[in-house]
Design an enzyme around this catalytic site. Structure first.
Site, mmCIF file in Angstrom:
data_model
loop_
_atom_site.group_PDB
_atom_site.id
_atom_site.type_symbol
_atom_site.label_atom_id
_atom_site.label_comp_id
_atom_site.label_asym_id
_atom_site.label_seq_id
_atom_site.Cartn_x
_atom_site.Cartn_y
_atom_site.Cartn_z
ATOM 1 N N HIS A 1 40.083 43.624 40.800
ATOM 2 C CA HIS A 1 40.894 43.576 42.187
ATOM 3 C C HIS A 1 42.303 43.276 41.577
ATOM 4 C CE1 HIS A 1 38.363 43.720 45.538
ATOM 5 N NE2 HIS A 1 37.343 43.333 44.681
ATOM 6 N N CYS A 2 42.609 42.965 40.426
ATOM 7 C CA CYS A 2 43.758 42.683 40.095
ATOM 8 C C CYS A 2 44.907 43.938 40.107
ATOM 9 C CB CYS A 2 43.950 42.263 38.438
ATOM 10 S SG CYS A 2 43.531 40.365 38.393
ATOM 11 N N HIS A 3 44.579 45.118 39.454
ATOM 12 C CA HIS A 3 45.120 46.400 39.527
ATOM 13 C C HIS A 3 44.569 47.427 39.802
ATOM 14 C CE1 HIS A 3 47.160 43.360 36.765
ATOM 15 N NE2 HIS A 3 47.944 43.468 37.560
ATOM 16 N N GLY A 4 43.395 47.334 40.230
ATOM 17 C CA GLY A 4 42.396 48.537 40.759
ATOM 18 C C GLY A 4 41.862 49.398 39.779
ATOM 19 N N HIS B 1 42.490 46.105 30.941
ATOM 20 C CA HIS B 1 43.927 46.258 31.393
ATOM 21 C C HIS B 1 44.760 44.966 31.071
ATOM 22 C CE1 HIS B 1 47.151 46.338 34.282
ATOM 23 N NE2 HIS B 1 47.557 47.209 33.337
#
Lengths: 418, 189
Positions: B152-155, B129
């Protein structure tokens, strides 16, 4: 001679730009149509060569700075990385190092040309002084640059030269500490020297613009030393001097290339391939060849402060030359007596350079070199402060030609210019 | 007269073209080193290829190795993880391509084309991503629903074959070029 502009914008685009920023006009007037004496010889090509050298040093310097690390622990190795790992790093480094030597070779020829043909005389006094300023900036730049590889000679040369400032009474040692940023030459010194080494060439470039501007007001001097009297005395800069400069630039670059590709360490000192060691001084501390004459003067005086003053005085003397020479004749071509003293000065400078490379107690052919340096230093100062003023008054110059055109074209000078 | 004039004209033209061509070649030759010096040096290129010793890695364990300046996940998969990876229908995946530098670009994301030795999954630990490093999922501490990784940044959620299953990441985790030198030693890059 700067006169009315001869630029004539033809296309719509040219007129549009000319009305907003007349840069094409400036280039046209200074490099294309600029009326230049038609009798310039090889010694007048070194100005253009110097501009080329400055460009080469800046381009190679900026690319080197992409890989160089200005930290005392890493600098030496970063230079070796450039030499071994960076694509063409060895080439760029050798061009930069030898380029400095070529730059100074060209500047010395350029300066001696000025002395011989009286190019420092009115109305070109400021042109000469700006030139001395450029020379000073070059020496500072070269000094800072030589420290950067952080070899033994880099470190100890920096130590010796920065210690000169401690000769100044009362404030000297404080100035030295301020320069170092530490109790001695070290990492702090290296970092600031890198910053200044990157900065000064751009200052030089700006002063060179002033230098060329100051030249273009009266126009070029010429080997006869007589003023331009009519357009017949001149030719347009392009194509005559663009081509002449390009040709001699090629010869210069051939010499440059011979050093870079066949003997790249010729001007270098082997001690600088040893990493800097603050605890061990090399047996001989020697600056690069172009600083040797001043080094010889410095060492020929037993007193520390006096030695610094004499060395500084040698450079400051140059500023006063336009007023020290009393002759009304510019060019040594017509000054039989001054010509001989001029060559004496050349010999003396070469001799001083040679002495600078010897150890302080060297003896050759039974003569201690320190005495040769002393006598040569005395001649150097005598030339400017005694000989120049006196010879101008007592010398009988040869008869000057009527005009440049007449000396070049003979009797056909009367014919209309082509 | 006319012949001489055109001769002189042609000769000058020839000289201009010849000198100009040689000058152009010379200029290109002079400029090239200054452009090439910005390319990776031999030192950087040497670090482009590293050998990793696999003996200390236990089944179900992942090591993160720095390769070409980025994290590299070397994961020794358990039989259960291999099973669940093989059981997935490739056509249902958000990204059906293998993204394996050892294979052609058109190869599909079958598990066999993601990990040539099924026990060893080697992928770049860079979320496709926006480049964060995803967190590995273990049976003790699950991260995401697919047993692989959770970014963990954007799932974004990856499975046990490093393929994107859920979230904003567009592509499966990239498989770098590698060869096994022995059963316990792999050369990546």
């Amino acid at each position: 001679m700067s006169g009315p502009s001869t630029y004539n914008p033809k296309s719509g685009l040219e007129r549009w730009i000319d009305a907003r920023l007349p840069l094409p006009r400036l280039l046209h007037d200074t490099v294309h149509t600029f009326p230049t004496p038609r009798n310039l010889n090889i010694w007048y090509t070194f100005g253009g060569i110097l501009a080329f050298c400055l460009g080469v040093q800046i381009v190679t310097g900026i690319t080197l700075a992409m890989h160089y690390v200005a930290n005392a622990n890493l600098a030496f190795n970063s230079v070796e990385t450039i030499m071994r790992d960076v694509n063409y790093g060895w080439l760029i480094r050798y061009i930069h190092a030898n380029g400095a030597s070529m730059f100074f070779l060209a500047v010395y020829i350029h300066m001696f040309r000025g002395l011989y043909y009286g190019s420092y005389k009115a109305p070109r006094e400021l042109l000469w002084i700006i030139g001395v300023l450029i020379y000073l900036l070059m020496m500072a730049t070269a000094f800072f640059g030589y420290v950067l590889p952080w070899g033994q000679m880099s470190f100890w040369g920096a130590t010796v030269i920065t210690n000169l400032f401690s000769a100044i009474p009362v404030v000297g040692s404080h100035i030295a500490t301020w320069l170092w940023g530490d109790f001695a030459v070290g990492d702090a010194t290296l970092n600031r020297f890198f910053s200044l080494h990157y900065l000064l060439p751009f200052i030089i470039a700006g002063v060179v613009v002033l230098h060329i501007w100051a030249l273009h007001v009266p126009g070029n001097n010429n080997p006869l030393g007589i003023d331009v009297k009519s357009p017949q005395d001149t030719v347009p800069f392009h194509p005559y001097y663009t081509v002449k400069d390009a040709f001699y630039l090629v010869l210069f670059v051939i010499l440059f290339a011979a050093f870079v590709f066949y003997s790249p360490d010729f001007f270098g000192n082997p001690d600088n391939y040893q990493p800097a060691n603050p605890l061990v001084t090399p047996p001989e501390i020697v600056p690069e060849w172009y600083l040797l004459p001043f080094y010889a003067m410095l060492r020929s005086i037993p007193s520390k402060l006096l030695g610094v003053l004499v060395m500084g005085g040698a450079i400051v003397t140059l500023v006063f030359i336009p007023w020290l020479d009393t002759s009304r004749v510019r060019s040594c071509r017509f000054r039989p007596l001054m010509k001989q003293f001029f060559w004496g000065l050349v010999v003396c400078c070469v001799l001083l350079g040679y002495c600078g490379a010897q150890s302080v107690d060297a003896v050759k052919f039974g003569i201690p070199m320190v005495w040769v340096a002393r006598i040569a230093s005395i001649y150097y100062f005598a030339f400017f402060w005694l000989i120049m003023p006196i010879i101008g008054l007592i010398e009988t110059p040869k008869k000057l030609p009527a005009s440049i055109a007449q000396s070049v074209l003979g009797d056909k000078a009367a014919a209309p210019a082509e | 007269m006319a012949a001489t004039t055109s001769d002189a004209g042609t000769r000058r033209d020839f000289l201009y073209v010849a000198a100009g061509s040689v000058g152009a070649v010379g200029a290109a030759a002079a400029v090239w080193p200054f452009i090439d010096q910005m390319n990776p040096s031999t030192g950087a290129l040497a670090l482009g290829s590293t050998e990793i010793d696999l003996t200390a890695i236990q089944p179900g364990q992942q090591i993160v190795y720095k390769w070409r300046g980025q994290p590299l996940f070397v994961r020794r998969r358990t039989p259960a993880e291999i099973e669940s990876a093989k059981a997935v229908d490739v056509n249902s995946l958000p990204d059906p391509l293998a993204r394996n530098a050892n294979l052609p670009d058109t190869a599909l994301a079958n598990d066999a084309d993601r990990a040539t030795k099924p026990e060893w999954l080697i992928v770049k630990g860079v979320c496709t991503h926006l480049g964060c490093t995803p967190t590995v999922s273990t049976p003790q501490i699950p991260e995401g629903e697919y047993g692989g990784w959770l970014c963990h940044c954007h799932g974004s959620e990856y499975d046990t074959s490093g393929r994107i299953r859920k979230g904003p990441a567009p592509e499966n985790l990239a498989v770098p070029p590698y060869t096994f030198m022995t059963d316990t030693r792999v050369k990546v890059g």
